[in-house]
Design an enzyme around this catalytic site. Sequence first.
Site, PDB file in Angstrom:
ATOM      1  N   GLU B   9      40.500  42.454  44.231  1.00 42.76           N
ATOM      2  CA  GLU B   9      40.150  43.840  44.558  1.00 42.76           C
ATOM      3  C   GLU B   9      41.435  44.657  44.484  1.00 42.76           C
ATOM      4  O   GLU B   9      42.391  44.340  45.187  1.00 42.76           O
ATOM      5  CB  GLU B   9      39.592  43.929  45.984  1.00 42.76           C
ATOM      6  N   TYR B  71      34.448  51.858  43.614  1.00 43.33           N
ATOM      7  CA  TYR B  71      34.099  52.760  44.717  1.00 43.33           C
ATOM      8  C   TYR B  71      35.358  53.427  45.250  1.00 43.33           C
ATOM      9  O   TYR B  71      36.480  53.078  44.859  1.00 43.33           O
ATOM     10  CB  TYR B  71      33.378  52.005  45.838  1.00 43.33           C
ATOM     11  N   ASP B  73      37.618  53.927  48.389  1.00 44.95           N
ATOM     12  CA  ASP B  73      37.859  53.254  49.664  1.00 44.95           C
ATOM     13  C   ASP B  73      38.533  54.214  50.644  1.00 44.95           C
ATOM     14  O   ASP B  73      38.825  55.357  50.323  1.00 44.95           O
ATOM     15  CB  ASP B  73      38.725  52.009  49.421  1.00 44.95           C
ATOM     16  N   GLU B  79      38.904  52.069  44.144  1.00 52.60           N
ATOM     17  CA  GLU B  79      39.079  50.612  44.211  1.00 52.60           C
ATOM     18  C   GLU B  79      38.151  49.947  43.207  1.00 52.60           C
ATOM     19  O   GLU B  79      37.000  50.361  43.037  1.00 52.60           O
ATOM     20  CB  GLU B  79      38.785  50.093  45.622  1.00 52.60           C
ATOM     21  N   THR B  82      36.648  42.941  40.958  1.00 51.64           N
ATOM     22  CA  THR B  82      36.149  42.193  39.796  1.00 51.64           C
ATOM     23  C   THR B  82      34.858  41.478  40.180  1.00 51.64           C
ATOM     24  O   THR B  82      34.623  41.208  41.361  1.00 51.64           O
ATOM     25  CB  THR B  82      37.150  41.111  39.329  1.00 51.64           C
TER      26      THR B  82
END
Lengths: 28, 505
Positions: B9, B71, B73, B79, B82
């Site tokens: 992430e 999205y 964050d 962010e 995967t």
Amino acid sequence: DKKKQLQQLDNFIEGVLQEALEEFKQVE
Amino acid sequence: MEERIFGTECEYALFHQLPPPSAQGSGKTAKWSGTSFSENLQEMSHLLVCALRGQNRPLAGEFLANGGRFYIDRGSHPEYATPECRSVADVIAHEKAGDRLVQKLVEEAGGLMAEKDIPGRLHAFKNNHDPRGNTYGSHENYLVSPRAMEKIQQIIPFLITRQIFAGAGKIPHLAPPAFSGEDWLPFAVSQRADFVEHVLSDRASDARGIINTRKREITRSGDNVRLHVILGDSNMSEYALKLKIGTTALVLRMIEDGLGDIPAFLQPVQALKVISRRPAGVHAVEGAGSGHTALEVQSIYLEKALGYFSSHAATGEEKAVLCLWETTLSGLKNLRISPSGVIEDDPGELSRKLDWVIKAWLLNRAREKKNLDWSDPHIKHLDFRYHDLDPETGLFERCASLGLVDRVIEEEAILLAMEAPPHNTRARLRGGIIGEAWGKDVEVLVENWESIRIIAKSKVDGMHPFARQRRSVNGLKANLNDPFEGCNEALLKRVRRFLDKCDEV
């Protein structure tokens, strides 16, 4: 070839430096 | 565990670069003041979401047809997570695909800025701190067995010291007076080390740990659990990313099978921070009077891995990572950096491979040509530009296009990962359903990584077989409990049948 690559890199760095700093001074 | 699920992430920093006030119209200057990482961010991140929705790309809320998730964050940071991957190569391809997707959104947001008469240019930086001392993460997820979680302390010395090849490097905000003298570098090897305060912690935005223990049910694959590592730096270099994920997975496999004794640091968090500024320093460890350097600790793990794989079968990828690890540690052993931060000898060509060494080489090149000090704002600016995803203005991206850095995957793999999920995890089912449902008269809800719901916008004929089975006439829920399950034709058939039925209404 390497020499040409490095010349292109130096030109790029030069361009980035010229294009610019308060944001990076404030921290001090 | 020979089969493992991985994922990463990455949070990105948005940077709104304004033209100088003299170049702006008087009306604009009042609202958009100051070039900034932290002002105007909410509006800028909203533009990215608008750009994503305007792409006509198959979507289900925050989830994409490649199985990943995009999205905004906390702190208005974009962010990208995967999809679940089963190989290191897939993780690299999908993380780099995330970089490409974010850059594409930034470019499209630029068009929206022009429409809204917002001056300046938007940039996305893949790094872990801004000039004001805020930090944002690059998190790694590994599916591990309960046995590994019981012995997770055995991986801590490895995670503390892997920064010598996985660090992204940075010029620190302030050099503490104690951080000077022999072996101390004028820059830091790790970006995140300064922000870690505990070994284990359930907090992610303060009091951070090396490992985050917050429980989030994203897997119910047998008893296996998710190991959430949050001390890592964001890597621009594919080579460093492969080493970071690949070696961590090797160590986890050894821990699951019984790793044996590993010397633990007496002060692990302090060791993490000091290694970042003084990678050649010696640190006290349990049971070793003279202590160890970071390189020595890494060499202990490598020796154990070489021994382990002399009696255990290794996959092709594990063999490649093992070889890369050995070569890199040898390169680090012979890397010479002067007290002023100049790379004097680099026989392993690490300035083509590891982010912090590439960056040190680049910044030194600029310093020497311009006769600038490490603390000069121009150099700090270049430090950040290294992480700019824009191929026109990003320093790493320019090095990559000039062939000055080593790559470990083909560009085609990245382009494929932007559109398609890995074929051998549940991401394939998630991505497949999102793709199949796109453009149909349904709403797809992906509330978490484990399930997906399709809701018909119009009421579906209650007499079709599926509706009778589920006693629901307008919805279908698919459970994706097994992260290893990439092939479930029965499920996909049910989905197609449901979608066909929706189309008939």
